[in-house]
Design a protein around this motif. Structure first.
Motif, PDB file in Angstrom:
ATOM      1  N   GLY A 142       0.801  -1.219   0.000  1.00 37.65           N
ATOM      2  CA  GLY A 142       0.000   0.000   0.000  1.00 37.65           C
ATOM      3  C   GLY A 142       0.833   1.268   0.000  1.00 37.65           C
ATOM      4  N   ALA A 143       2.129   1.137  -0.240  1.00 43.04           N
ATOM      5  CA  ALA A 143       2.993   2.319  -0.306  1.00 43.04           C
ATOM      6  C   ALA A 143       2.848   2.979  -1.674  1.00 43.04           C
ATOM      7  N   LEU A 144       2.728   4.276  -1.681  1.00 43.44           N
ATOM      8  CA  LEU A 144       2.500   5.019  -2.915  1.00 43.44           C
ATOM      9  C   LEU A 144       3.728   5.075  -3.815  1.00 43.44           C
ATOM     10  N   TYR A 145       4.920   4.953  -3.242  1.00 43.19           N
ATOM     11  CA  TYR A 145       6.139   5.105  -4.045  1.00 43.19           C
ATOM     12  C   TYR A 145       6.214   4.086  -5.188  1.00 43.19           C
ATOM     13  N   ALA A 146       5.747   2.870  -4.976  1.00 40.57           N
ATOM     14  CA  ALA A 146       5.893   1.823  -5.994  1.00 40.57           C
ATOM     15  C   ALA A 146       5.120   2.140  -7.278  1.00 40.57           C
ATOM     16  N   PRO A 147       3.814   2.417  -7.207  1.00 42.51           N
ATOM     17  CA  PRO A 147       3.124   2.740  -8.456  1.00 42.51           C
ATOM     18  C   PRO A 147       3.580   4.070  -9.052  1.00 42.51           C
ATOM     19  N   VAL A 148       4.005   5.014  -8.233  1.00 41.09           N
ATOM     20  CA  VAL A 148       4.502   6.284  -8.762  1.00 41.09           C
ATOM     21  C   VAL A 148       5.769   6.046  -9.586  1.00 41.09           C
ATOM     22  N   LEU A 149       6.675   5.225  -9.078  1.00 41.28           N
ATOM     23  CA  LEU A 149       7.899   4.913  -9.830  1.00 41.28           C
ATOM     24  C   LEU A 149       7.576   4.193 -11.134  1.00 41.28           C
ATOM     25  N   VAL A 150       6.727   3.183 -11.068  1.00 44.23           N
ATOM     26  CA  VAL A 150       6.365   2.426 -12.273  1.00 44.23           C
ATOM     27  C   VAL A 150       5.747   3.364 -13.313  1.00 44.23           C
ATOM     28  N   HIS A 151       4.791   4.166 -12.890  1.00 38.95           N
ATOM     29  CA  HIS A 151       4.073   5.065 -13.781  1.00 38.95           C
ATOM     30  C   HIS A 151       5.017   6.130 -14.352  1.00 38.95           C
ATOM     31  N   GLY A 152       5.803   6.758 -13.494  1.00 40.54           N
ATOM     32  CA  GLY A 152       6.705   7.818 -13.932  1.00 40.54           C
ATOM     33  C   GLY A 152       7.741   7.334 -14.923  1.00 40.54           C
ATOM     34  N   VAL A 153       8.353   6.197 -14.649  1.00 43.28           N
ATOM     35  CA  VAL A 153       9.368   5.644 -15.552  1.00 43.28           C
ATOM     36  C   VAL A 153       8.729   5.260 -16.893  1.00 43.28           C
ATOM     37  N   ALA A 154       7.569   4.635 -16.852  1.00 44.23           N
ATOM     38  CA  ALA A 154       6.902   4.229 -18.101  1.00 44.23           C
ATOM     39  C   ALA A 154       6.568   5.435 -18.972  1.00 44.23           C
ATOM     40  N   VAL A 155       6.038   6.488 -18.378  1.00 46.84           N
ATOM     41  CA  VAL A 155       5.670   7.674 -19.155  1.00 46.84           C
ATOM     42  C   VAL A 155       6.921   8.377 -19.686  1.00 46.84           C
ATOM     43  N   ALA A 156       7.960   8.490 -18.877  1.00 44.43           N
ATOM     44  CA  ALA A 156       9.199   9.140 -19.323  1.00 44.43           C
ATOM     45  C   ALA A 156       9.829   8.376 -20.488  1.00 44.43           C
ATOM     46  N   ILE A 157       9.849   7.059 -20.409  1.00 41.72           N
ATOM     47  CA  ILE A 157      10.383   6.249 -21.513  1.00 41.72           C
ATOM     48  C   ILE A 157       9.549   6.463 -22.766  1.00 41.72           C
ATOM     49  N   TRP A 158       8.229   6.448 -22.607  1.00 44.47           N
ATOM     50  CA  TRP A 158       7.347   6.654 -23.757  1.00 44.47           C
ATOM     51  C   TRP A 158       7.580   8.034 -24.383  1.00 44.47           C
ATOM     52  N   LEU A 159       7.661   9.071 -23.544  1.00 38.90           N
ATOM     53  CA  LEU A 159       7.841  10.429 -24.063  1.00 38.90           C
ATOM     54  C   LEU A 159       9.169  10.603 -24.782  1.00 38.90           C
ATOM     55  N   ASP A 160      10.268  10.174 -24.142  1.00 35.12           N
ATOM     56  CA  ASP A 160      11.602  10.478 -24.674  1.00 35.12           C
ATOM     57  C   ASP A 160      12.167   9.436 -25.634  1.00 35.12           C
ATOM     58  N   LEU A 161      11.788   8.179 -25.476  1.00 30.85           N
ATOM     59  CA  LEU A 161      12.406   7.123 -26.278  1.00 30.85           C
ATOM     60  C   LEU A 161      11.485   6.488 -27.309  1.00 30.85           C
ATOM     61  N   LEU A 162      10.205   6.560 -27.092  1.00 28.33           N
ATOM     62  CA  LEU A 162       9.284   5.844 -27.974  1.00 28.33           C
ATOM     63  C   LEU A 162       8.388   6.758 -28.808  1.00 28.33           C
ATOM     64  N   GLY A 163       8.733   8.026 -28.867  1.00 31.31           N
ATOM     65  CA  GLY A 163       8.001   8.935 -29.743  1.00 31.31           C
ATOM     66  C   GLY A 163       6.755   9.549 -29.154  1.00 31.31           C
ATOM     67  N   GLY A 164       6.562   9.425 -27.862  1.00 31.22           N
ATOM     68  CA  GLY A 164       5.371   9.982 -27.231  1.00 31.22           C
ATOM     69  C   GLY A 164       5.271  11.499 -27.349  1.00 31.22           C
ATOM     70  N   GLU A 165       6.412  12.152 -27.159  1.00 32.91           N
ATOM     71  CA  GLU A 165       6.411  13.620 -27.241  1.00 32.91           C
ATOM     72  C   GLU A 165       5.977  14.094 -28.623  1.00 32.91           C
ATOM     73  N   GLU A 166       6.507  13.457 -29.667  1.00 36.47           N
ATOM     74  CA  GLU A 166       6.129  13.819 -31.023  1.00 36.47           C
ATOM     75  C   GLU A 166       4.653  13.511 -31.281  1.00 36.47           C
ATOM     76  N   ALA A 167       4.176  12.413 -30.767  1.00 37.74           N
ATOM     77  CA  ALA A 167       2.770  12.057 -30.949  1.00 37.74           C
ATOM     78  C   ALA A 167       1.856  13.101 -30.293  1.00 37.74           C
ATOM     79  N   LEU A 168       2.237  13.575 -29.106  1.00 31.72           N
ATOM     80  CA  LEU A 168       1.425  14.587 -28.429  1.00 31.72           C
ATOM     81  C   LEU A 168       1.432  15.927 -29.157  1.00 31.72           C
ATOM     82  N   ARG A 169       2.494  16.160 -29.908  1.00 32.99           N
ATOM     83  CA  ARG A 169       2.577  17.379 -30.705  1.00 32.99           C
ATOM     84  C   ARG A 169       1.823  17.234 -32.028  1.00 32.99           C
TER      85      ARG A 169
END
Length: 174
Positions: A142-169
């Motif tokens: 029930g600690a919040l840090y675990a899902p925050v880390l999973v979510h944050g890392v996944a979104v950062a990878i998507w944005l910077d490495l998998l073209g997420g930033e370009e897709a949002l633009r």
């Protein structure tokens, strides 16, 4: 062609400047850990799911992991994460403003965000990410840090490495 020593790399259809990648990724990750990760996980895991300590604990002997997985309220998790995925198209307009302010993605436009947030593949991946974050929340007691880390890392990878930033633009990869 060997690209290990070149200054650019092609990742998921777009070119990445390797010298700028790491500092940019660290900055993106830091921002993503706050918004969307902390902001969404505080609600979708902590507010919606019961704390694992309040759940009936099974009598399964063995590892903590096995016990935690047996005690998962699977139906509630699946229903919550279906709602988590489907809320993205609803908040697309607000999300575009948030991305401009918090993530520093200045040229994100509403139509690009709407297109991404309504894409069935994105929604399926949001559903998978939500379930992964729920399991992380549950397994971390029930600690919040675990899902925050999973979510944050996944979104950062998507944005910077998998073209997420370009897709949002609203742009396709190179």
């Amino acid at each position: 062609k060997d690209t290990r020593n070149s200054t650019t790399a092609k990742t998921s259809g777009h070119t990445v400047d390797r010298a700028k990648l790491w500092p940019k990724f660290v900055k993106t990750l830091g921002r993503c850990l706050i918004v969307p990760a902390f902001a969404e996980e505080a609600f979708w895991r902590c507010m919606v799911h019961p704390h694992p300590a309040l759940q009936y604990q099974s009598e399964v002997s063995g590892s903590v992991v096995a016990t935690a997985l047996v005690d998962l309220p699977l139906g509630r998790i699946l229903a919550t994460n279906l709602a988590f995925a489907l809320y993205h198209p609803i908040v697309a307009d607000a999300a575009s403003a948030t991305m401009n302010i918090f993530l520093g993605l200045d040229s994100v436009n509403r139509s690009g965000v709407r297109q991404v947030f309504r894409d069935p593949t994105f929604l399926f991946l949001a559903f998978i990410l939500g379930n992964t974050c729920s399991v992380a929340y549950w397994m971390a007691g029930g600690a919040l840090y675990a899902p925050v880390l999973v979510h944050g890392v996944a979104v950062a990878i998507w944005l910077d490495l998998l073209g997420g930033e370009e897709a949002l633009r609203g742009k396709k990869g190179d």
